[in-house]
Motif scaffolding. Structure first.
Motif, PDB file in Angstrom:
ATOM      1  N   MET A   1      65.069  21.326  55.676  1.00 55.71           N
ATOM      2  CA  MET A   1      64.684  21.836  54.345  1.00 55.71           C
ATOM      3  C   MET A   1      64.708  20.679  53.351  1.00 55.71           C
ATOM      4  SD  MET A   1      66.818  24.427  51.871  1.00 55.71           S
ATOM      5  CE  MET A   1      66.224  26.062  52.327  1.00 55.71           C
ATOM      6  N   HIS A   2      63.711  20.619  52.510  1.00 54.50           N
ATOM      7  CA  HIS A   2      63.711  19.615  51.445  1.00 54.50           C
ATOM      8  C   HIS A   2      64.877  19.882  50.506  1.00 54.50           C
ATOM      9  CE1 HIS A   2      60.005  17.177  51.540  1.00 54.50           C
ATOM     10  NE2 HIS A   2      59.544  18.150  52.275  1.00 54.50           N
ATOM     11  N   LEU A   3      65.444  18.812  49.970  1.00 54.00           N
ATOM     12  CA  LEU A   3      66.532  18.964  48.985  1.00 54.00           C
ATOM     13  C   LEU A   3      66.064  19.854  47.842  1.00 54.00           C
ATOM     14  CD1 LEU A   3      69.432  17.836  48.515  1.00 54.00           C
ATOM     15  CD2 LEU A   3      68.391  16.074  47.101  1.00 54.00           C
ATOM     16  N   SER A   4      64.798  19.713  47.512  1.00 52.29           N
ATOM     17  CA  SER A   4      64.258  20.497  46.380  1.00 52.29           C
ATOM     18  C   SER A   4      64.366  21.996  46.667  1.00 52.29           C
ATOM     19  CB  SER A   4      62.806  20.109  46.106  1.00 52.29           C
ATOM     20  OG  SER A   4      62.003  20.316  47.253  1.00 52.29           O
ATOM     21  N   ASP A   5      64.125  22.378  47.930  1.00 45.26           N
ATOM     22  CA  ASP A   5      64.209  23.822  48.272  1.00 45.26           C
ATOM     23  C   ASP A   5      65.607  24.354  47.987  1.00 45.26           C
ATOM     24  OD1 ASP A   5      62.084  23.526  51.213  1.00 45.26           O
ATOM     25  OD2 ASP A   5      61.599  23.939  49.106  1.00 45.26           O
ATOM     26  N   LYS A   6      66.620  23.553  48.335  1.00 49.14           N
ATOM     27  CA  LYS A   6      68.023  23.998  48.153  1.00 49.14           C
ATOM     28  C   LYS A   6      68.279  24.341  46.689  1.00 49.14           C
ATOM     29  CE  LYS A   6      72.655  21.929  48.045  1.00 49.14           C
ATOM     30  NZ  LYS A   6      73.410  20.654  48.236  1.00 49.14           N
ATOM     31  N   ILE A   8      66.041  24.803  44.230  1.00 48.66           N
ATOM     32  CA  ILE A   8      65.128  25.845  43.720  1.00 48.66           C
ATOM     33  C   ILE A   8      65.644  27.215  44.135  1.00 48.66           C
ATOM     34  CG2 ILE A   8      62.794  26.799  43.911  1.00 48.66           C
ATOM     35  CD1 ILE A   8      61.810  23.836  44.166  1.00 48.66           C
ATOM     36  N   GLU A   9      66.174  27.298  45.377  1.00 50.38           N
ATOM     37  CA  GLU A   9      66.782  28.574  45.830  1.00 50.38           C
ATOM     38  C   GLU A   9      67.975  28.923  44.935  1.00 50.38           C
ATOM     39  OE1 GLU A   9      63.979  28.918  48.696  1.00 50.38           O
ATOM     40  OE2 GLU A   9      65.523  30.429  48.275  1.00 50.38           O
ATOM     41  N   GLN A  10      68.796  27.894  44.641  1.00 51.51           N
ATOM     42  CA  GLN A  10      70.048  28.130  43.896  1.00 51.51           C
ATOM     43  C   GLN A  10      69.787  28.409  42.409  1.00 51.51           C
ATOM     44  OE1 GLN A  10      72.511  24.644  44.311  1.00 51.51           O
ATOM     45  NE2 GLN A  10      73.126  25.114  46.429  1.00 51.51           N
ATOM     46  N   LYS A  11      68.875  27.582  41.805  1.00 49.27           N
ATOM     47  CA  LYS A  11      68.784  27.587  40.332  1.00 49.27           C
ATOM     48  C   LYS A  11      67.389  27.895  39.814  1.00 49.27           C
ATOM     49  CE  LYS A  11      70.168  23.323  39.848  1.00 49.27           C
ATOM     50  NZ  LYS A  11      70.630  22.053  39.220  1.00 49.27           N
ATOM     51  N   GLY A  12      66.425  28.005  40.727  1.00 48.78           N
ATOM     52  CA  GLY A  12      65.057  28.271  40.288  1.00 48.78           C
ATOM     53  C   GLY A  12      64.305  27.040  39.847  1.00 48.78           C
ATOM     54  N   ARG A  13      64.987  25.873  39.942  1.00 44.86           N
ATOM     55  CA  ARG A  13      64.282  24.625  39.577  1.00 44.86           C
ATOM     56  C   ARG A  13      64.979  23.462  40.249  1.00 44.86           C
ATOM     57  NH1 ARG A  13      66.318  23.870  33.266  1.00 44.86           N
ATOM     58  NH2 ARG A  13      68.270  22.727  33.735  1.00 44.86           N
ATOM     59  N   PHE A  14      64.261  22.316  40.291  1.00 40.59           N
ATOM     60  CA  PHE A  14      64.801  21.076  40.878  1.00 40.59           C
ATOM     61  C   PHE A  14      64.506  19.974  39.874  1.00 40.59           C
ATOM     62  CE2 PHE A  14      66.250  18.169  43.950  1.00 40.59           C
ATOM     63  CZ  PHE A  14      65.329  17.158  44.167  1.00 40.59           C
ATOM     64  N   THR A  15      65.558  19.328  39.390  1.00 35.79           N
ATOM     65  CA  THR A  15      65.359  18.273  38.385  1.00 35.79           C
ATOM     66  C   THR A  15      65.576  16.921  39.040  1.00 35.79           C
ATOM     67  OG1 THR A  15      67.691  18.441  37.744  1.00 35.79           O
ATOM     68  CG2 THR A  15      66.103  19.720  36.463  1.00 35.79           C
ATOM     69  N   VAL A  16      64.610  16.028  38.878  1.00 30.54           N
ATOM     70  CA  VAL A  16      64.664  14.724  39.551  1.00 30.54           C
ATOM     71  C   VAL A  16      64.241  13.639  38.563  1.00 30.54           C
ATOM     72  CG1 VAL A  16      62.312  15.033  40.482  1.00 30.54           C
ATOM     73  CG2 VAL A  16      63.857  13.387  41.550  1.00 30.54           C
ATOM     74  N   ALA A  17      64.943  12.507  38.619  1.00 30.35           N
ATOM     75  CA  ALA A  17      64.564  11.339  37.810  1.00 30.35           C
ATOM     76  C   ALA A  17      64.140  10.233  38.770  1.00 30.35           C
ATOM     77  CB  ALA A  17      65.741  10.878  36.949  1.00 30.35           C
ATOM     78  N   LEU A  18      62.963   9.678  38.541  1.00 31.26           N
ATOM     79  CA  LEU A  18      62.361   8.715  39.463  1.00 31.26           C
ATOM     80  C   LEU A  18      62.290   7.323  38.847  1.00 31.26           C
ATOM     81  CD1 LEU A  18      59.418  10.916  40.825  1.00 31.26           C
ATOM     82  CD2 LEU A  18      61.671  10.514  41.873  1.00 31.26           C
ATOM     83  N   HIS A  43      55.707  23.465  41.288  1.00 24.55           N
ATOM     84  CA  HIS A  43      55.758  24.266  40.058  1.00 24.55           C
ATOM     85  C   HIS A  43      57.186  24.507  39.603  1.00 24.55           C
ATOM     86  CE1 HIS A  43      51.509  24.786  40.661  1.00 24.55           C
ATOM     87  NE2 HIS A  43      51.424  25.405  39.495  1.00 24.55           N
ATOM     88  N   SER A  44      58.147  24.270  40.519  1.00 26.68           N
ATOM     89  CA  SER A  44      59.561  24.448  40.155  1.00 26.68           C
ATOM     90  C   SER A  44      60.298  23.115  40.066  1.00 26.68           C
ATOM     91  CB  SER A  44      60.254  25.337  41.203  1.00 26.68           C
ATOM     92  OG  SER A  44      59.592  26.604  41.251  1.00 26.68           O
TER      93      SER A  44
END
Ligand code: 6PG
Length: 225
Positions: A1-6, A8-18, A43-44
């Motif tokens: 599973m992508h880290l983002s899925d984890k 998004i499942e938990q909080k409805g969004r995935f915040t990342v700084a690149l 989208h999340s």
């Protein structure tokens, strides 16, 4: 599973700084191509910049220009999910203050608190800098700001960078390091912890940083590291 899925499942969004620089460009191009492009729920996902050069967004040295070319324009992410450094301000400190407010507003941060990004992707310079936190910089002692203006004699442009506390509050940190020119600094980063090597200061309370490193950059590291 992508880290983002984890997240998004938990909080409805995935915040990342690149981060910018040249190393992550290949990763961003991969994320913008199949199978990753359609497997990540863009989208999340909310994308911020770790740091930026204080230049217009169409300038060849702009991290945002490269990020947009390699990733953003190819993934159908909503514009409201992209949170770039506002380089149109009059000065780099103005841009840093504005970027700090953008982050405060997004994370609904009470005064004196720091955002917790789900993931921050970092590179490491040959001098041990990461983000735009350069060796022996006063910014390495800044425990108050979320974003700050940075200058360094080795680099042409003023920069805006996330602060050390923001990096240290991240849920997950990933370093992406490649090339023989990074081998010497990687040996120091792994074996020393001091202000002359900012990258070695990135220890988060939550998780040990993940190091993605190629053989050339790792050639001086003992296998048991
Ligand atoms: C930048 C980056 C910077 C980068 C390192 C490594 O704006 O240049 O944020 O911190 O990560 O300088 O750069 P390379 O990946 O190009 O070696």
């Amino acid at each position: 599973m992508h880290l983002s899925d984890k997240y998004i499942e938990q909080k409805g969004r995935f915040t990342v700084a690149l981060s910018g620089g040249s190393t992550p460009g290949v990763l961003y191009q991969k994320l913008a191509s199949e199978p990753h492009r359609n497997r990540i729920r863009w989208h999340s996902v909310h994308i911020f910049q770790v740091d930026e050069r204080f230049v217009p967004r169409d300038h060849e040295d702009s991290n945002f220009l490269a990020l947009n070319e390699n990733l953003l324009k190819n993934i159908g992410i909503p514009g409201v999910n992209i949170h770039p450094v506002p380089v149109s301000k009059k000065t780099a400190p103005d841009a840093a203050r504005e970027y700090e407010q953008i982050i405060r507003d997004f994370f609904l941060l009470p005064e004196g608190t720091f955002p917790v990004f789900d993931l921050i992707l970092l590179g490491i310079g040959e001098d041990g800098h990461t983000a735009s936190l350069f060796p022996d910089s006063d910014l390495l002692n800044d425990q108050h700001h979320i974003a700050a203006a940075a200058t360094d004699k080795q680099h042409t442009h003023a920069r805006i960078t996330l602060s050390l506390p923001v990096l240290q509050h991240a849920e997950n940190i990933a370093f992406l390091v490649s090339g023989r020119e990074k081998a010497a600094v990687m040996q120091k980063v792994i074996q020393e912890r001091n202000h002359s090597i900012p990258a070695s200061l990135i220890k988060t309370a939550n998780n040990t940083p993940i190091l993605f490193i190629d053989e050339e950059a790792a050639q001086f590291l003992h296998k048991n590291v």
